[in-house]
Scaffold this motif. Structure first.
Motif, PDB file in Angstrom:
ATOM      1  N   LEU A  29       0.864  -1.187   0.000  1.00  0.00           N
ATOM      2  CA  LEU A  29       0.000   0.000   0.000  1.00  0.00           C
ATOM      3  C   LEU A  29       0.895   1.229   0.000  1.00  0.00           C
ATOM      4  CD1 LEU A  29      -2.928   1.040   0.132  1.00  0.00           C
ATOM      5  CD2 LEU A  29      -2.735   0.980   2.629  1.00  0.00           C
ATOM      6  N   ALA A  30       0.939   1.921  -1.117  1.00  0.00           N
ATOM      7  CA  ALA A  30       1.833   3.068  -1.253  1.00  0.00           C
ATOM      8  C   ALA A  30       1.315   4.258  -0.459  1.00  0.00           C
ATOM      9  CB  ALA A  30       1.962   3.447  -2.727  1.00  0.00           C
ATOM     10  N   PRO A  31       2.219   5.099   0.077  1.00  0.00           N
ATOM     11  CA  PRO A  31       1.766   6.330   0.746  1.00  0.00           C
ATOM     12  C   PRO A  31       0.972   7.200  -0.224  1.00  0.00           C
ATOM     13  CG  PRO A  31       4.099   5.905   1.197  1.00  0.00           C
ATOM     14  CD  PRO A  31       3.686   4.943   0.121  1.00  0.00           C
ATOM     15  N   ALA A  32      -0.042   7.858   0.289  1.00  0.00           N
ATOM     16  CA  ALA A  32      -0.877   8.716  -0.556  1.00  0.00           C
ATOM     17  C   ALA A  32      -0.077   9.917  -1.036  1.00  0.00           C
ATOM     18  CB  ALA A  32      -2.103   9.168   0.220  1.00  0.00           C
ATOM     19  N   LYS A  33      -0.090  10.162  -2.343  1.00  0.00           N
ATOM     20  CA  LYS A  33       0.582  11.326  -2.907  1.00  0.00           C
ATOM     21  C   LYS A  33      -0.349  12.530  -2.969  1.00  0.00           C
ATOM     22  CE  LYS A  33       3.742   8.547  -5.728  1.00  0.00           C
ATOM     23  NZ  LYS A  33       4.206   8.217  -7.107  1.00  0.00           N
ATOM     24  N   HIS A  34      -1.649  12.255  -2.955  1.00  0.00           N
ATOM     25  CA  HIS A  34      -2.651  13.312  -2.963  1.00  0.00           C
ATOM     26  C   HIS A  34      -3.918  12.756  -2.346  1.00  0.00           C
ATOM     27  CE1 HIS A  34      -4.508  11.142  -6.322  1.00  0.00           C
ATOM     28  NE2 HIS A  34      -3.295  11.070  -6.861  1.00  0.00           N
ATOM     29  N   ASP A  35      -4.823  13.592  -1.929  1.00  0.00           N
ATOM     30  CA  ASP A  35      -6.071  13.119  -1.339  1.00  0.00           C
ATOM     31  C   ASP A  35      -6.812  12.222  -2.323  1.00  0.00           C
ATOM     32  OD1 ASP A  35      -5.540  14.529   0.954  1.00  0.00           O
ATOM     33  OD2 ASP A  35      -6.791  16.249   0.430  1.00  0.00           O
ATOM     34  N   GLY A  36      -7.278  11.088  -1.821  1.00  0.00           N
ATOM     35  CA  GLY A  36      -7.993  10.145  -2.667  1.00  0.00           C
ATOM     36  C   GLY A  36      -7.114   9.120  -3.356  1.00  0.00           C
ATOM     37  N   ASP A  37      -5.795   9.177  -3.122  1.00  0.00           N
ATOM     38  CA  ASP A  37      -4.858   8.253  -3.779  1.00  0.00           C
ATOM     39  C   ASP A  37      -4.790   6.953  -2.984  1.00  0.00           C
ATOM     40  OD1 ASP A  37      -2.825   7.013  -5.154  1.00  0.00           O
ATOM     41  OD2 ASP A  37      -1.229   8.265  -4.328  1.00  0.00           O
ATOM     42  N   HIS A  38      -5.425   5.909  -3.492  1.00  0.00           N
ATOM     43  CA  HIS A  38      -5.451   4.613  -2.818  1.00  0.00           C
ATOM     44  C   HIS A  38      -4.864   3.579  -3.775  1.00  0.00           C
ATOM     45  CE1 HIS A  38      -6.680   1.128  -0.539  1.00  0.00           C
ATOM     46  NE2 HIS A  38      -7.211   1.888   0.397  1.00  0.00           N
ATOM     47  N   THR A  39      -3.529   3.464  -3.780  1.00  0.00           N
ATOM     48  CA  THR A  39      -2.830   2.562  -4.689  1.00  0.00           C
ATOM     49  C   THR A  39      -2.329   1.359  -3.902  1.00  0.00           C
ATOM     50  OG1 THR A  39      -2.115   4.448  -6.020  1.00  0.00           O
ATOM     51  CG2 THR A  39      -0.962   2.358  -6.355  1.00  0.00           C
ATOM     52  N   SER A  40      -2.827   0.186  -4.229  1.00  0.00           N
ATOM     53  CA  SER A  40      -2.443  -1.010  -3.486  1.00  0.00           C
ATOM     54  C   SER A  40      -2.339  -2.210  -4.417  1.00  0.00           C
ATOM     55  CB  SER A  40      -3.463  -1.302  -2.378  1.00  0.00           C
ATOM     56  OG  SER A  40      -4.759  -1.482  -2.927  1.00  0.00           O
ATOM     57  N   SER A  41      -1.580  -3.200  -3.966  1.00  0.00           N
ATOM     58  CA  SER A  41      -1.450  -4.455  -4.705  1.00  0.00           C
ATOM     59  C   SER A  41      -1.157  -5.558  -3.698  1.00  0.00           C
ATOM     60  CB  SER A  41      -0.330  -4.374  -5.745  1.00  0.00           C
ATOM     61  OG  SER A  41       0.923  -4.110  -5.123  1.00  0.00           O
ATOM     62  N   THR A  42      -1.386  -6.784  -4.085  1.00  0.00           N
ATOM     63  CA  THR A  42      -1.126  -7.894  -3.172  1.00  0.00           C
ATOM     64  C   THR A  42       0.386  -8.052  -2.976  1.00  0.00           C
ATOM     65  OG1 THR A  42      -0.693  -9.878  -4.493  1.00  0.00           O
ATOM     66  CG2 THR A  42      -2.921  -9.037  -4.527  1.00  0.00           C
ATOM     67  N   GLY A  43       0.746  -8.687  -1.889  1.00  0.00           N
ATOM     68  CA  GLY A  43       2.156  -8.927  -1.612  1.00  0.00           C
ATOM     69  C   GLY A  43       2.648 -10.257  -2.151  1.00  0.00           C
ATOM     70  N   HIS A  72     -12.316  -0.526   0.764  1.00  0.00           N
ATOM     71  CA  HIS A  72     -11.300  -1.576   0.662  1.00  0.00           C
ATOM     72  C   HIS A  72     -11.209  -2.411   1.946  1.00  0.00           C
ATOM     73  CE1 HIS A  72     -10.040   1.373  -2.403  1.00  0.00           C
ATOM     74  NE2 HIS A  72      -9.473   0.361  -3.025  1.00  0.00           N
ATOM     75  N   PHE A  73     -10.795  -3.657   1.798  1.00  0.00           N
ATOM     76  CA  PHE A  73     -10.465  -4.554   2.908  1.00  0.00           C
ATOM     77  C   PHE A  73     -11.648  -4.835   3.841  1.00  0.00           C
ATOM     78  CE2 PHE A  73      -6.575  -2.081   1.917  1.00  0.00           C
ATOM     79  CZ  PHE A  73      -5.859  -3.098   1.308  1.00  0.00           C
ATOM     80  N   ALA A  74     -12.868  -4.700   3.323  1.00  0.00           N
ATOM     81  CA  ALA A  74     -14.047  -4.936   4.152  1.00  0.00           C
ATOM     82  C   ALA A  74     -14.103  -6.394   4.592  1.00  0.00           C
ATOM     83  CB  ALA A  74     -15.308  -4.585   3.374  1.00  0.00           C
ATOM     84  N   VAL A  75     -14.511  -6.604   5.829  1.00  0.00           N
ATOM     85  CA  VAL A  75     -14.599  -7.970   6.346  1.00  0.00           C
ATOM     86  C   VAL A  75     -15.671  -8.747   5.575  1.00  0.00           C
ATOM     87  CG1 VAL A  75     -16.206  -7.269   8.183  1.00  0.00           C
ATOM     88  CG2 VAL A  75     -14.868  -9.364   8.419  1.00  0.00           C
ATOM     89  N   PRO A  76     -15.362  -9.963   5.131  1.00  0.00           N
ATOM     90  CA  PRO A  76     -16.378 -10.792   4.458  1.00  0.00           C
ATOM     91  C   PRO A  76     -17.367 -11.363   5.478  1.00  0.00           C
ATOM     92  CG  PRO A  76     -14.116 -11.537   3.995  1.00  0.00           C
ATOM     93  CD  PRO A  76     -14.057 -10.619   5.163  1.00  0.00           C
TER      94      PRO A  76
END
Length: 289
Positions: A29-43, A72-76
């Motif tokens: 999960l990359a640090p946000a560069k601007h508001d609303g920036d949600h950049t993520s990928s699996t490990g 994101h990441f909501a519990v199933p």
């Protein structure tokens, strides 16, 4: 029940005896560069490069989250989570140890999911960095053949999740709770870019950064120091509700409280991602709390 935090050395002993199932929960999960920036990928790619021998990668971004949720990441649902965990080899009678490669947040999230369902689980103290620092063996390569799913009995624990309606009722004085934000002080105050639509914190909530509970080496503070860092939450007579940006860092606080004997903490799963998306819900700037 075993302690929820385990050392690298003890994990090595237990995994050599095939006494535990080890799961890598890393998400990038990359640090946000601007508001609303949600950049993520699996490990997964990082796990394939190097991992604890015998471990499997647990995909919190897709497999262990609810894809239909608005955040994101909501519990199933428990049934969906059981099916996903079973596919990773989680089964009755085999304790699980979780770890990650970037600070322990993701390992704590997976631990919380397992603990909610009544699965015996613990987190590797210091994560993969501690494993490497101890000079313990590392493997590489893709996952092996799918595991045969064994029985997994669910003993769901009540009171482990709260929603935005609960937080709104608390703000209105209709529910009693101590509400804590686990983000760092800058994010809590709204001083830095956020991954979500608005900055700030839920009015009236305090700030207990998840990172304040570990030392520079990534290990959790010793027991007495940890209890002190928790600021009285372990003894608080009110229900303790913890949130963050997306229900991840909050689980570190829950893990730390479990380590000092309080296992009834509830997580606001949607956290600021859900809260900030509703313009009718207030957010507060500044560090006053």
């Amino acid at each position: 029940m075993t302690a929820p935090i385990i050392s690298a050395e003890l994990l090595d002993v237990r995994r050599r005896k095939a006494e535990v199932l080890v799961l890598d929960a890393t998400v990038e999960l990359a640090p946000a560069k601007h508001d609303g920036d949600h950049t993520s990928s699996t490990g997964l790619a990082g796990w394939e490069r190097e991992h604890i021998p015998g471990s499997r990668h647990a995909d919190l971004l897709h497999l262990l989250s609810d894809p239909a949720a608005p955040f994101h990441f909501a519990v199933p649902s428990p049934s969906a989570l059981v099916a996903a965990l079973s596919s990773l080899g989680v089964r009755d009678g085999v304790p699980v140890v979780t770890y990650d490669r970037n600070g322990g947040l993701w390992a704590a999230r997976l631990w919380y999911l397992l603990d909610w369902l009544g699965v015996e689980a613990s987190v590797l103290d210091g994560g993969f960095a501690a494993w490497q620092s101890a000079g313990l063996p590392v493997s590489a390569g893709p996952a092996g053949a799918p595991v045969d799913a064994g029985p997994l009995t669910v003993r769901e624990r009540d009171g482990r999740w709260v929603g935005k309606e609960d937080l709104a009722a608390w703000m209105a004085g209709e529910k009693d709770a101590t509400v804590v934000c686990a983000l760092n002080p800058e994010a809590y105050a709204g001083e830095v870019p956020t991954r979500y639509s608005r900055r700030g914190h839920i009015p009236g909530s305090g700030n207990l950064p998840a990172r304040s509970l570990t030392g520079a080496d990534g290990l959790f503070l010793p027991a007495e120091e940890l209890r002190a860092a928790l600021g009285g939450l372990a003894e608080d007579p009110a229900p303790v509700w913890v949130y963050c940006g997306g229900g991840i860092s909050a689980t570190v606080v829950a893990l730390a409280l479990a380590a000092v004997g309080r296992g009834d903490v509830a997580i606001y799963d949607g956290s600021l991602e859900e809260w900030s998306a509703d313009p009718s819900l207030p957010l507060e700037l500044g560090r006053g709390g």
